[in-house]
Design an enzyme around this catalytic site. Structure first.
Site, PDB file in Angstrom:
ATOM      1  N   CYS A  30       0.871  -1.184   0.000  1.00 23.19           N
ATOM      2  CA  CYS A  30       0.000   0.000   0.000  1.00 23.19           C
ATOM      3  C   CYS A  30       0.905   1.229   0.000  1.00 23.19           C
ATOM      4  O   CYS A  30       2.127   1.112   0.055  1.00 23.19           O
ATOM      5  CB  CYS A  30      -0.984   0.011   1.156  1.00 23.19           C
ATOM      6  SG  CYS A  30      -0.253   0.184   2.792  1.00 23.19           S
TER       7      CYS A  30
ATOM      8  N   CYS B 114      -4.360  -1.272  -1.229  1.00 24.94           N
ATOM      9  CA  CYS B 114      -5.041   0.026  -1.267  1.00 24.94           C
ATOM     10  C   CYS B 114      -5.193   0.487  -2.699  1.00 24.94           C
ATOM     11  O   CYS B 114      -4.391   0.139  -3.576  1.00 24.94           O
ATOM     12  CB  CYS B 114      -4.322   1.080  -0.426  1.00 24.94           C
ATOM     13  SG  CYS B 114      -2.877   1.844  -1.182  1.00 24.94           S
TER      14      CYS B 114
ATOM     15  N   CYS C  82       0.784   2.353  -9.199  1.00 24.65           N
ATOM     16  CA  CYS C  82       1.932   1.462  -9.434  1.00 24.65           C
ATOM     17  C   CYS C  82       1.495   0.382 -10.420  1.00 24.65           C
ATOM     18  O   CYS C  82       1.258  -0.769 -10.028  1.00 24.65           O
ATOM     19  CB  CYS C  82       2.397   0.823  -8.133  1.00 24.65           C
ATOM     20  SG  CYS C  82       3.049   1.980  -6.938  1.00 24.65           S
TER      21      CYS C  82
END
Length: 220
Positions: free
Chosen positions: A64, A160, A167
């Site tokens: 996350c 998350c 990403c």
């Protein structure tokens, strides 16, 4: 003594769990996992099962943004659930920024029954014990590609939405699994703070125990 959980969805285990943690596990609300959510978790179940079937290492990196709350909780609970079900995995966590393992999340795992010790002040290392006869999970905030984490042959579990969306590529990961959770940070410094951190910890625990309860061990 041999510890056995009372929840009917939990298999018997010879792992010497901390007694308070055992009580928490026995109360996990498996009935709250919807069919829609099980479909999300099935990709993780399938990955772990395939690796077990092929006698390959199972490396899970929970990711996350800040590696301070959800990814840390997921790393800890995944390792605990896997150990309970006698499934050998290597559990990691990381983020895209370095902050610290949030004190509120630490309190949530303490309340669940983990024994916790701390070393250091700035971004301290936390040693999380689910059993007195097992090595602790070492928790601290780090980048997902930190040297302590695997750089290849692992699954990236995106906990998350921000990290998942920002990403798009995780170097070295041969599988990416989005298992998103609501951020308890939204309730920091509100009357609901403690409740929401505990709820998120229990939600993650329930799903990790569900995942590893589905794994069939192979001979050899």
């Amino acid at each position: 003594m041999v510890v056995v959980a009372s929840n009917k969805n939990i298999m018997k285990s010879t792992l010497m769990l901390n007694s308070q943690l055992l009580e928490t596990i026995g109360r996990l609300p498996f009935q709250a996992i919807t069919q829609e959510r099980k479909a999300v978790l099935e990709k993780l179940v399938g990955y772990v099962q395939q690796r077990i079937n092929e006698h390959l290492p199972v490396r899970l990196n929970f990711i996350c943004t800040h590696n301070s709350r959800r990814s840390q909780l997921a790393q800890i609970w995944a390792k605990t659930a896997a150990a309970y079900h006698n499934v050998h995995i290597e559990s990691y966590s990381g983020g895209v920024e370095v902050t610290g393992f949030n004190d509120r999340a630490v309190e949530a795992i303490k309340k669940a029954g983990f024994r916790v010790t701390r070393k250091g002040e700035l971004n301290p290392k936390w040693f999380i014990f689910y059993s007195d006869d097992s090595e602790p999970v070492v928790a601290f905030s780090k980048l997902y590609d930190d040297a302590i984490n695997p750089n290849r042959d692992f699954a990236a579990i995106m906990t998350c939405s921000h990290a998942d969306e920002n990403c798009p590529f995780i170097p070295g990961a041969h599988l990416r699994v989005p298992v998103r959770y609501e951020d308890p940070k939204l309730f920091d410094d509100t009357p609901l703070e403690l409740q929401k951190y505990e709820e998120r910890s229990i939600e993650i625990a329930t799903e990790m125990f569900y995942v590893f309860s589905q794994i069939q061990k192979t001979d050899g």
